[in-house]
Design an enzyme around this catalytic site. Structure first.
Site, mmCIF file in Angstrom:
data_model
loop_
_atom_site.group_PDB
_atom_site.id
_atom_site.type_symbol
_atom_site.label_atom_id
_atom_site.label_comp_id
_atom_site.label_asym_id
_atom_site.label_seq_id
_atom_site.Cartn_x
_atom_site.Cartn_y
_atom_site.Cartn_z
ATOM 1 N N GLU A 268 73.318 88.651 25.572
ATOM 2 C CA GLU A 268 73.303 87.206 25.784
ATOM 3 C C GLU A 268 72.376 86.501 24.800
ATOM 4 O O GLU A 268 72.743 85.510 24.166
ATOM 5 C CB GLU A 268 72.826 86.939 27.218
ATOM 6 C CG GLU A 268 72.623 85.493 27.548
ATOM 7 C CD GLU A 268 73.943 84.768 27.701
ATOM 8 O OE1 GLU A 268 74.759 85.244 28.502
ATOM 9 O OE2 GLU A 268 74.155 83.761 27.015
ATOM 10 N N ASP A 272 73.672 83.776 21.805
ATOM 11 C CA ASP A 272 73.277 82.362 21.753
ATOM 12 C C ASP A 272 72.736 81.998 20.379
ATOM 13 O O ASP A 272 73.132 81.007 19.781
ATOM 14 C CB ASP A 272 72.177 82.069 22.790
ATOM 15 C CG ASP A 272 72.675 82.180 24.212
ATOM 16 O OD1 ASP A 272 73.853 82.510 24.400
ATOM 17 O OD2 ASP A 272 71.868 81.955 25.132
ATOM 18 N N SER A 472 78.979 81.252 28.004
ATOM 19 C CA SER A 472 77.704 81.312 27.297
ATOM 20 C C SER A 472 77.937 81.476 25.798
ATOM 21 O O SER A 472 77.017 81.301 25.007
ATOM 22 C CB SER A 472 76.824 82.430 27.837
ATOM 23 O OG SER A 472 77.523 83.628 27.865
ATOM 24 N N ASP A 514 92.957 68.652 22.317
ATOM 25 C CA ASP A 514 93.276 68.661 23.746
ATOM 26 C C ASP A 514 93.862 70.019 24.130
ATOM 27 O O ASP A 514 94.779 70.514 23.480
ATOM 28 C CB ASP A 514 94.292 67.540 24.027
ATOM 29 C CG ASP A 514 94.407 67.231 25.510
ATOM 30 O OD1 ASP A 514 93.697 67.879 26.311
ATOM 31 O OD2 ASP A 514 95.200 66.336 25.853
ATOM 32 N N ASP A 540 90.604 67.444 31.877
ATOM 33 C CA ASP A 540 90.938 68.261 33.048
ATOM 34 C C ASP A 540 89.724 69.094 33.443
ATOM 35 O O ASP A 540 88.826 69.322 32.627
ATOM 36 C CB ASP A 540 92.152 69.159 32.746
ATOM 37 C CG ASP A 540 91.936 70.047 31.531
ATOM 38 O OD1 ASP A 540 91.098 70.966 31.629
ATOM 39 O OD2 ASP A 540 92.565 69.820 30.481
#
Ligand SMILES: *[C@@H]1O[C@H](CO)[C@@H](O)[C@H](O)[C@H]1NC(C)=O
Ligand SMILES: *[C@@H]1O[C@H](CO)[C@@H](O)[C@H](O)[C@H]1NC(C)=O
Ligand SMILES: *[C@@H]1O[C@H](CO)[C@@H](O)[C@H](O)[C@H]1NC(C)=O
Ligand SMILES: *[C@@H]1O[C@H](CO)[C@@H](O)[C@H](O)[C@H]1NC(C)=O
Ligand SMILES: *[C@@H]1O[C@H](CO)[C@@H](O)[C@H](O)[C@H]1NC(C)=O
Length: 559
Positions: A268, A272, A472, A514, A540
């Site tokens: 993780e 990042d 993430s 979109d 949405d």
């Protein structure tokens, strides 16, 4: 037979009038934590007291004005000192809380610039008398050790009017982290065939040219991490040498705030840093890392306090952290939401991952299921980032929903004005909505925006790892893009974007690809059969307004 009331019950030191500050906080111990005994009375604990702030309505109003592009006050951000003079707790509040702490012998406290947090060290015995009902126990999970109270705390009723909550009592660190599907079913998946997401794929897909990199003098961006893991500088430089071809970038983090843990790098943490520096290329990057220095700390809360104590922080922060809304006290979430407002009025953009469980699912004790929103993704004052996948993982054609992409409606925060018409349009035009008992249409709906979240390449512990997935991953990617836009704004002498949502929703999708195909996960029951919401044209609750198309998004945000 007469039952005598034992004398010691009458002489109990509990105040007669004491009040629970977080009666709805989940105090159960997550199963991965094992009990390791009660603290000795002389053991030390460190607790955080969130003091009641002043002028919160004014703060909310100001945030609206400085973030609304149609307001004359747009971009007129406040300094930390100005925020402090607005929200600083009243003299009375400060006095009541200080007297209360002192009368229990608590002296070792530190405040922040805004004076609305006090962080105090004391013995477990002092803490237990200060907070009747509490009992401090130690819990273990692998190498980690934490101190929490499995029973609810209360405070003197007189004091309760001056406090929002006490940190360090109940909340365990939530686990939300990138998942590598590289070794699914114990078998390593073939990495060679599929495209896999690399900086090049992202930069191509989002239309970043080789010259779309940062060059403004004082621009900076940050990732904040609260897990017991850290990024390794050698991983970052190897990642950049493997995947950083074709654009100017940095290969080093400029500043680490907090304590980097020892041991192995985490997937993780590597993810990042590697990806915010790939879209937000050539921009100074900071890492806020706080796995919890003290056993009673809540790392997320520590970071929030740090922001209230530093006058110069990066303009964009991306955070992959979240917990079920229903496991957290409303008082806690409401106060953290005010901390996001404090950041927003300073011009800071806060980006949170929308979560990796789609709409989520909660089994009600009275029977039946409902979707399960996640916090801080559900806060109206952060920008929440969902996830997409390439339609064809072997080619860069177009993006569809990533079925894990977190999204839905808050049960705590009302729908903010900026999104009412977008969300109502979705609810009105969408034919196949889940049953209305599953979600709360009056709540803040999320996510706001999205990016690819599937099949990333990450270098961790010197090894390139494929198939890394999760929101993430998408969150730092969007963070880097916003930093590039800030950069162009700075070069034109404009202020940073700050809290983006009011402006983002006014774009009506301009500058965004979109995403209209696919649905995310929901409850595995007969009524919804594993499905949550589905993507649709315009906004949405799966992918928000869609993914960035840099040149048009920049053009739309460059005034
Ligand atoms: C905030 O900053 C001040 C001054 O640098 C420092 O003395 C104080 O300890 C900090 N507060 C916390 C909670 O760390
Ligand atoms: C951006 O990317 C899309 C799809 O990758 C492409 O169709 C478009 O022409 C590109 N350029 C601009 C300026 O939008
Ligand atoms: C990279 O950023 C620095 C400022 O930090 C700037 O001086 C330099 O021109 C930038 N490089 C490119 C290629 O824009
Ligand atoms: C950058 O920051 C330094 C130190 O805060 C300041 O002196 C300088 O004027 C800033 N430069 C720009 C272009 O804003
Ligand atoms: C629905 O959301 C609102 C906030 O918009 C909240 O006040 C209400 O309690 C929620 N309802 C349920 C059943 O959670």
């Amino acid at each position: 037979m007469q039952i005598l009331v034992p004398v010691f019950a009458v002489l109990c030191s509990c105040p007669v009038w004491s009040k629970h500050l977080e009666p709805d906080q989940d105090t159960s111990v997550p199963e991965e934590w094992s009990h390791a005994g009660r603290l000795a009375p002389s053991d030390r604990v460190e607790l955080t007291f969130a003091l009641r702030q002043q002028n919160v309505d004014r703060l909310r109003e100001l945030l609206k004005l400085v973030s609304d592009p149609d307001s004359p006050q747009y971009g007129k951000f406040l300094s930390l000192e100005e925020v402090a003079s607005l929200v600083r707790p009243s003299q009375l509040t400060q006095k009541v809380v200080q007297n209360w702490l002192q009368s229990h012998g608590v002296k070792d406290c530190q405040s922040v610039a805004t004076e609305d947090f006090l962080q105090c060290e004391m013995t477990a015995h002092m803490a237990e008398t200060l907070l009747p009902g509490s009992e401090f126990h130690r819990y273990l999970n692998g190498q980690r050790s934490l101190v929490r109270s499995p029973s609810r705390y209360s405070v003197d009723e007189e004091v309760s009017k001056h406090l929002d909550f006490v940190g360090g009592m109940h909340r365990f660190p939530p686990s939300m982290q990138a998942v590598s599907r590289a070794w699914a079913n114990g078998k390593q998946r073939e990495a060679g065939f599929h495209l896999g997401v690399t900086p090049k794929v992202l930069r191509t897909r989002y239309n970043l040219t080789a010259t779309d990199v940062g060059s403004a003098e004082n621009n900076s961006q940050a990732v904040a991490q609260f897990l017991e893991q850290f990024y390794h500088p050698a991983d970052l430089s190897e990642f950049m040498s493997l995947f950083g071809g074709g654009f100017k970038h940095m290969s080093k983090v400029d500043r680490v705030v907090g304590t980097q843990g020892g041991g192995k790098a985490g997937l993780e943490a590597s993810l990042d840093v590697e990806y915010i520096m790939s879209t937000g290329a050539n921009i100074s990057t900071w890492v806020f890392t706080n796995p919890g220095r003290h056993e009673t700390q809540e790392p997320f809360l520590q970071w929030m306090q740090l922001l209230s104590n530093m006058s110069a922080v990066p303009w964009v922060h991306t955070i992959s952290y979240g917990d079920d809304e229903d496991s957290l006290a409303a008082a806690y979430m409401t106060r953290i939401d005010k901390e996001f407002m404090k950041a927003g009025v300073r011009g800071i953009s806060m980006l949170f991952a929308s979560g990796d469980s789609g709409a989520g699912c909660r089994h009600l004790t009275k029977g039946g299921n409902v979707f399960r929103p996640s916090f801080p993704a559900s806060s109206p004052y952060v920008t929440t980032v969902g996830g997409t996948a390439l339609r064809n993982p072997f080619k860069m054609t177009y993006e569809v929903t990533d079925y894990i992409s977190g999204g839905g409606f808050s049960n705590i925060f009302a729908m903010p004005d900026y999104q009412v018409s977008a969300v109502n349009d979705y609810l009105k035009t969408m034919k196949a909505l889940p049953p209305s008992t599953y979600f709360n249409t009056s709540g803040r709906a999320y996510p706001d925006i999205a990016a690819l979240s599937d099949n990333y390449w990450v270098v961790s512990n010197r090894v390139p790892i494929p198939w890394v997935s999760g929101t993430s991953a998408s969150t730092p990617v969007v963070g880097g893009v916003l930093s590039l836009i800030n950069d162009q704004r700075f070069l034109k002498g404009l202020p940073p974007l700050g809290f983006l949502n009011p402006r983002l929703y006014k774009l009506l999708g301009r500058g965004l690809n979109d995403i209209t195909e696919g649905c995310h996960l929901g409850c595995l029951d007969e009524q919804v059969e594993g499905k949550g919401f589905c993507a649709a044209p315009s906004w949405d609750p799966v992918t928000g307004w869609g993914t960035p198309n840099y040149p048009t998004l920049l053009a739309a945000l460059l005034d």
